[in-house]
Design a protein around this motif. Structure first.
Motif, mmCIF file in Angstrom:
data_model
loop_
_atom_site.group_PDB
_atom_site.id
_atom_site.type_symbol
_atom_site.label_atom_id
_atom_site.label_comp_id
_atom_site.label_asym_id
_atom_site.label_seq_id
_atom_site.Cartn_x
_atom_site.Cartn_y
_atom_site.Cartn_z
ATOM 1 N N ALA A 1 11.020 11.986 -3.591
ATOM 2 C CA ALA A 1 10.959 13.448 -3.554
ATOM 3 C C ALA A 1 11.546 13.983 -2.253
ATOM 4 O O ALA A 1 12.306 14.964 -2.247
ATOM 5 C CB ALA A 1 9.516 13.915 -3.719
ATOM 6 N N LEU A 2 11.201 13.336 -1.140
ATOM 7 C CA LEU A 2 11.730 13.782 0.146
ATOM 8 C C LEU A 2 13.238 13.549 0.226
ATOM 9 O O LEU A 2 13.971 14.366 0.784
ATOM 10 C CB LEU A 2 11.010 13.054 1.282
ATOM 11 N N ALA A 3 13.706 12.424 -0.342
ATOM 12 C CA ALA A 3 15.149 12.159 -0.353
ATOM 13 C C ALA A 3 15.880 13.207 -1.180
ATOM 14 O O ALA A 3 16.957 13.686 -0.797
ATOM 15 C CB ALA A 3 15.416 10.760 -0.904
ATOM 16 N N GLU A 4 15.296 13.578 -2.319
ATOM 17 C CA GLU A 4 15.891 14.620 -3.160
ATOM 18 C C GLU A 4 15.974 15.939 -2.398
ATOM 19 O O GLU A 4 16.999 16.638 -2.429
ATOM 20 C CB GLU A 4 15.052 14.799 -4.425
ATOM 21 N N ALA A 5 14.888 16.284 -1.697
ATOM 22 C CA ALA A 5 14.876 17.535 -0.938
ATOM 23 C C ALA A 5 15.904 17.501 0.190
ATOM 24 O O ALA A 5 16.578 18.498 0.472
ATOM 25 C CB ALA A 5 13.478 17.790 -0.379
ATOM 26 N N THR A 6 16.044 16.346 0.830
ATOM 27 C CA THR A 6 17.002 16.207 1.926
ATOM 28 C C THR A 6 18.433 16.347 1.431
ATOM 29 O O THR A 6 19.272 16.981 2.081
ATOM 30 C CB THR A 6 16.814 14.839 2.611
ATOM 31 N N THR A 7 18.723 15.773 0.271
ATOM 32 C CA THR A 7 20.081 15.811 -0.272
ATOM 33 C C THR A 7 20.591 17.233 -0.420
ATOM 34 O O THR A 7 21.755 17.524 -0.132
ATOM 35 C CB THR A 7 20.118 15.096 -1.638
ATOM 36 N N GLY A 8 19.727 18.140 -0.854
ATOM 37 C CA GLY A 8 20.136 19.529 -1.027
ATOM 38 C C GLY A 8 19.912 20.405 0.181
ATOM 39 O O GLY A 8 20.123 21.620 0.114
ATOM 40 N N GLY A 9 19.462 19.825 1.307
ATOM 41 C CA GLY A 9 19.212 20.606 2.513
ATOM 42 C C GLY A 9 17.881 21.331 2.508
ATOM 43 O O GLY A 9 17.634 22.186 3.365
ATOM 44 N N GLY B 1 0.804 -1.219 0.000
ATOM 45 C CA GLY B 1 0.000 0.000 0.000
ATOM 46 C C GLY B 1 0.826 1.252 0.000
ATOM 47 O O GLY B 1 1.903 1.300 0.576
ATOM 48 N N GLY B 2 0.310 2.288 -0.678
ATOM 49 C CA GLY B 2 0.925 3.596 -0.658
ATOM 50 C C GLY B 2 0.268 4.442 0.416
ATOM 51 O O GLY B 2 -0.299 3.937 1.382
ATOM 52 N N LEU B 3 0.340 5.758 0.222
ATOM 53 C CA LEU B 3 -0.293 6.688 1.150
ATOM 54 C C LEU B 3 -1.712 6.935 0.651
ATOM 55 O O LEU B 3 -1.919 7.623 -0.348
ATOM 56 C CB LEU B 3 0.505 7.989 1.205
ATOM 57 N N ARG B 4 -2.706 6.347 1.336
ATOM 58 C CA ARG B 4 -4.095 6.448 0.899
ATOM 59 C C ARG B 4 -4.901 7.266 1.900
ATOM 60 O O ARG B 4 -5.039 6.880 3.061
ATOM 61 C CB ARG B 4 -4.726 5.055 0.763
ATOM 62 N N ASP B 5 -5.412 8.407 1.424
ATOM 63 C CA ASP B 5 -6.277 9.256 2.253
ATOM 64 C C ASP B 5 -5.651 9.571 3.607
ATOM 65 O O ASP B 5 -6.333 9.583 4.637
ATOM 66 C CB ASP B 5 -7.642 8.592 2.449
ATOM 67 N N GLY B 6 -4.342 9.807 3.605
ATOM 68 C CA GLY B 6 -3.656 10.198 4.828
ATOM 69 C C GLY B 6 -3.348 9.066 5.777
ATOM 70 O O GLY B 6 -2.878 9.310 6.894
ATOM 71 N N VAL B 7 -3.580 7.812 5.368
ATOM 72 C CA VAL B 7 -3.287 6.656 6.229
ATOM 73 C C VAL B 7 -1.823 6.267 6.048
ATOM 74 O O VAL B 7 -1.366 6.031 4.927
ATOM 75 C CB VAL B 7 -4.201 5.466 5.886
ATOM 76 N N ILE B 8 -1.077 6.198 7.144
ATOM 77 C CA ILE B 8 0.347 5.873 7.091
ATOM 78 C C ILE B 8 0.524 4.380 6.822
ATOM 79 O O ILE B 8 0.003 3.546 7.573
ATOM 80 C CB ILE B 8 1.048 6.242 8.410
ATOM 81 N N PRO B 9 1.253 3.990 5.776
ATOM 82 C CA PRO B 9 1.431 2.566 5.438
ATOM 83 C C PRO B 9 2.550 1.928 6.269
ATOM 84 O O PRO B 9 3.637 1.635 5.760
ATOM 85 C CB PRO B 9 1.785 2.617 3.953
ATOM 86 N N PHE B 10 2.275 1.685 7.548
ATOM 87 C CA PHE B 10 3.316 1.144 8.426
ATOM 88 C C PHE B 10 3.810 -0.223 7.956
ATOM 89 O O PHE B 10 4.990 -0.543 8.103
ATOM 90 C CB PHE B 10 2.796 1.049 9.864
ATOM 91 N N LEU C 1 -1.733 15.364 -0.830
ATOM 92 C CA LEU C 1 -1.003 14.266 -0.191
ATOM 93 C C LEU C 1 -1.892 13.433 0.720
ATOM 94 O O LEU C 1 -1.687 12.227 0.866
ATOM 95 C CB LEU C 1 0.179 14.812 0.618
ATOM 96 N N THR C 2 -2.863 14.084 1.358
ATOM 97 C CA THR C 2 -3.674 13.389 2.364
ATOM 98 C C THR C 2 -5.031 12.954 1.838
ATOM 99 O O THR C 2 -5.892 12.536 2.605
ATOM 100 C CB THR C 2 -3.866 14.285 3.598
ATOM 101 N N ASN C 3 -5.229 13.052 0.530
ATOM 102 C CA ASN C 3 -6.472 12.586 -0.083
ATOM 103 C C ASN C 3 -6.138 11.762 -1.318
ATOM 104 O O ASN C 3 -5.252 12.118 -2.096
ATOM 105 C CB ASN C 3 -7.365 13.762 -0.477
ATOM 106 N N GLY C 4 -6.855 10.684 -1.484
ATOM 107 C CA GLY C 4 -6.595 9.818 -2.624
ATOM 108 C C GLY C 4 -5.411 8.906 -2.366
ATOM 109 O O GLY C 4 -4.896 8.792 -1.250
ATOM 110 N N ASN C 5 -4.962 8.244 -3.419
ATOM 111 C CA ASN C 5 -3.874 7.270 -3.327
ATOM 112 C C ASN C 5 -2.602 7.882 -3.886
ATOM 113 O O ASN C 5 -2.551 8.249 -5.062
ATOM 114 C CB ASN C 5 -4.245 6.001 -4.108
ATOM 115 N N GLN C 6 -1.578 8.017 -3.052
ATOM 116 C CA GLN C 6 -0.324 8.632 -3.470
ATOM 117 C C GLN C 6 0.789 7.589 -3.519
ATOM 118 O O GLN C 6 0.823 6.653 -2.719
ATOM 119 C CB GLN C 6 0.061 9.767 -2.517
ATOM 120 N N ASP C 7 1.692 7.777 -4.447
ATOM 121 C CA ASP C 7 2.812 6.863 -4.670
ATOM 122 C C ASP C 7 3.820 6.990 -3.534
ATOM 123 O O ASP C 7 4.505 8.012 -3.407
ATOM 124 C CB ASP C 7 3.460 7.202 -6.015
#
Length: 476
Positions: free
Chosen positions: A267-275, A8-17, A254-260
Motif C-alpha cells: 500500500a505504501l509503495a502504491e502511494a509512493t508511486t503516484g506521489g 512477524g507482521g506489524l503486531r500492536d504497533g511493534v516494528i518487525p525489525f 494499524l497500531t492495534n492487532g496483527n497487520q499484514d
C-alpha cells in the motif's frame, strides 16, 4: 519475503525489525543473481541476439531495483527507530485544495521508540500556526515564483513548489518554530494515500459520518460529502474533527492487532508511486537513500534535462479541486537533427455544479465572483536547460506559468512551447513525465510527429498519469 512475513507482521504497533533485516538480506542476495546473468551476444544474430539483449536489459533493471530495495530497507530500519528514538511530523494533505501536492491541513506526531510506533498528538494544522517566517533558505527561483504565498510561514503554502526536498526541510523548521520541539523528519500523506492504507486495514467507522469510510469512498466522503451544506462562515470544527477522526481510526487500526506487513508495504509503495506519500529525513544518509528510491525530493532528481512536470494549483480559497479534472496533451516534433519542440496543452475541466448558492466549498471568496469559479495556477516545469516562454529556474527545472479562470461547467486551456536543445542523443529521444498527485490521475497523451524521419517505437501514448512515465524512441 515469505520467510520475513513468517517472522512477524506489524503486531500492536511493534516494528518487525527482524523481518526488515531478512528482506534486505534476501533482496541483496537476489540482486547478485541477476547481476551475473548478462552474457556475450557475439555468437548470436537476428531475433536471438535481440531476445538476449532484452533479457540482459531486464536483468540489469531488476538488479538495480533489488539493490535499491535492499538499500531502502536498511534506511527504513534506522528511520523507524532501529538506531534510537525518532519523532516525525505526519502532514495530512487535502486534495480538495491543491498545491504541487495536496494542501497541508492537519497533522499528527509519530514516535518510534523501544521498537514500537505511537502517536503523540494530532489536530488541525492551525494548531501549529506561525507568527513569522522560519530561517529556512529559499532558492531564488522559488522565492520569485512562490514567495508571495509565504511558504515558510503558511503551512498551506509550504508545498507549492515541486521540490519536496526543500518542502520537507521547511516543514521541520516550521514545526520547531511553532512548538519549540525538534523533529527528525516529515511524512506527507494525502487522501489517495490514506485510501491505499484503507485497502489493507479495511473500512473504518467514525462518529458523525453516515457510514463506514473505505478505500472506495474515502475521496468522495472526505473531499466532498464533508463540505456539503457548509455555508461561508460556518464552524469548520466538526468537519475537521471528522477528517482527523478518520485518520485516527486508520492509525488505531494499524497500531492495534496483527497487520499484514507485506500488505502495508504494498500500500505504501502504491502511494509512493503516484506521489501520494513522501518522506523527508533529517539524517543525511537516510535522505540520500530516499532520494535515490524516489520517495523524496522533486521531479529533477533523475534526468533533469529530459523531465516534465505539470501542476494545476488552486488560486482561490475554495475546495473546488474535487471537481476539477485537468488533462495534459503533449505534441513532440523535431527542430533540426537533434533539437526537439514540445507543445504542452493543459486543459482545465471544471465540473463543479452550476447554479448553486454560495458555500464554503464552492465560494465565491475574495478571489472569485460566482459559486464554482476556479482560478487555476497552471505550472509547467520543463527540462533543465530548455527554452520556454517567460521561464525561470525552479526545483531544478525550467518553470513557466499561466493563470486561467474557469467558471463552473467550463473548460479552458493553457499552452506552453518548450525547445529542448540536443534532445536526440546517440540516436535516442527520451522524455520523462512526473505527475502531480491529485485525487484522480490526470489523463495524459503524448504524440511524436516523425516528420519523415525513421522512428522506432510507438509514436503515440495515452493513459492515466498515475506514476512517472518515461517514453523513448530510436531516431535516425
Amino acid at each position: 519475503v515469505q520467510a520475513a512475513v513468517d517472522i512477524g507482521g506489524l503486531r500492536d504497533g511493534v516494528i518487525p525489525f527482524d523481518s526488515l533485516d531478512l528482506m534486505a538480506v534476501e533482496a541483496e542476495r537476489a540482486a547478485t543473481v541477476f547481476r551475473g546473468i548478462s552474457l556475450s551476444r557475439s555468437a548470436l544474430w537476428g531475433p536471438l541476439a535481440s531476445a538476449r539483449r532484452d533479457l540482459d536489459e531486464l536483468a540489469a533493471s531488476t538488479d538495480v531495483q533489488l539493490t535499491q530495495a535492499a538499500e531502502t530497507l536498511g534506511a527504513a530500519r534506522s528511520f523507524l527507530g532501529g538506531s534510537g528514538d525518532r519523532r516525525y511530523l505526519l502532514a495530512m494533505q487535502n486534495n480538495a485544495e491543491m498545491r504541487a501536492q495536496g494542501m497541508v491541513l492537519s497533522y499528527a506526531v509519530v514516535h518510534f521508540g523501544g521498537g514500537r510506533i505511537t502517536f503523540e498528538r494530532q489536530g488541525p494544522i492551525s494548531d501549529l500556526a506561525l507568527d513569522g517566517p522560519t530561517a529556512t533558505p529559499i532558492p531564488p527561483g522559488t522565492q520569485e515564483v512562490f514567495g508571495i504565498t509565504e511558504p515558510t510561514t503558511l503551512w498551506q503554502s509550504v508545498n507549492s513548489t515541486a521540490d519536496f526536498d526543500w518542502s520537507g526541510r521547511a516543514m521541520v523548521d516550521m514545526y520547531r518554530q511553532a512548538t519549540g520541539s525538534p523533529i527528525d523528519g516529515v511524512v506527507t500523506l494525502d487522501v489517495p494515500g490514506l485510501a491505499a492504507l484503507l485497502r489493507v486495514v479495511g473500512p473504518v467507522e467514525v462518529p458523525g459520518l453516515a457510514g463506514p469510510v473505505s478505500a472506495g469512498n474515502a475521496g468522495r466522503v472526505l473531499l466532498n460529502d464533508l463540505y456539503k451544506g457548509l455555508a461561508k462562515g460556518d464552524d469548520q470544527g466538526p468537519r475537521r474533527e471528522a477528517l482527523g477522526a478518520v485518520a485516527d481510526a486508520v492509525i488505531t487500526r494499524l497500531t492495534n492487532g496483527n497487520q499484514d506487513l507485506v500488505g502495508i508495504g504494498s500500500a505504501l509503495a502504491e502511494a509512493t508511486t503516484g506521489g501520494h506519500l513522501r518522506v523527508w529525513s533529517a539524517a543525511p544518509t537516510e535522505q540520500e537513500v530516499f532520494l535515490r528510491a524516489g520517495i523524496s525530493g522533486g521531479p529533477a532528481r533523475v534526468d533533469a534535462d529530459r523531465t516534465f512536470h505539470v501542476a494545476v494549483e488552486n488560486r482561490t480559497g475554495t475546495k473546488l479541486d474535487y471537481f476539477v479534472k485537468p488533462s495534459v496533451r503533449q505534441e513532440v516534433r523535431f527542430s533540426g537533427r537533434t533539437d526537439v519542440v514540445v507543445r504542452t496543452t493543459v486543459v482545465i475541466d471544471n465540473q463543479a455544479p452550476t447554479g448553486q448558492p454560495p458555500s464554503y466549498q464552492l465560494g465565491p471568496d475574495q478571489y472569485s465572483v460566482n459559486p464554482g469559479d476556479y482560478t487555476a495556477w497552471v505550472l509547467l516545469w520543463g527540462p533543465a536547460g530548455a527554452n520556454q516562454q517567460a521561464s525561470i529556474a525552479e526545483s531544478g527545472l525550467t518553470l513557466s506559468q499561466a493563470v486561467v479562470r474557469v467558471g463552473a461547467g467550463e473548460r479552458r486551456e493553457a499552452v506552453f512551447d518548450t525547445l529542448i536543445p540536443g534532445a536526440v542523443r546517440d540516436g535516442e529521444l527520451t522524455v520523462r513525465l512526473v505527475p502531480q498527485p491529485r485525487l484522480e490521475p490526470v489523463d495524459l497523451s503524448v504524440t511524436l510527429d516523425p516528420q519523415g524521419r525513421k522512428v522506432e517505437g510507438a509514436t503515440s501514448w495515452n493513459g492515466p498519469w498515475d506514476r512517472t512515465r518515461t517514453l523513448s524512441w530510436q531516431v535516425e
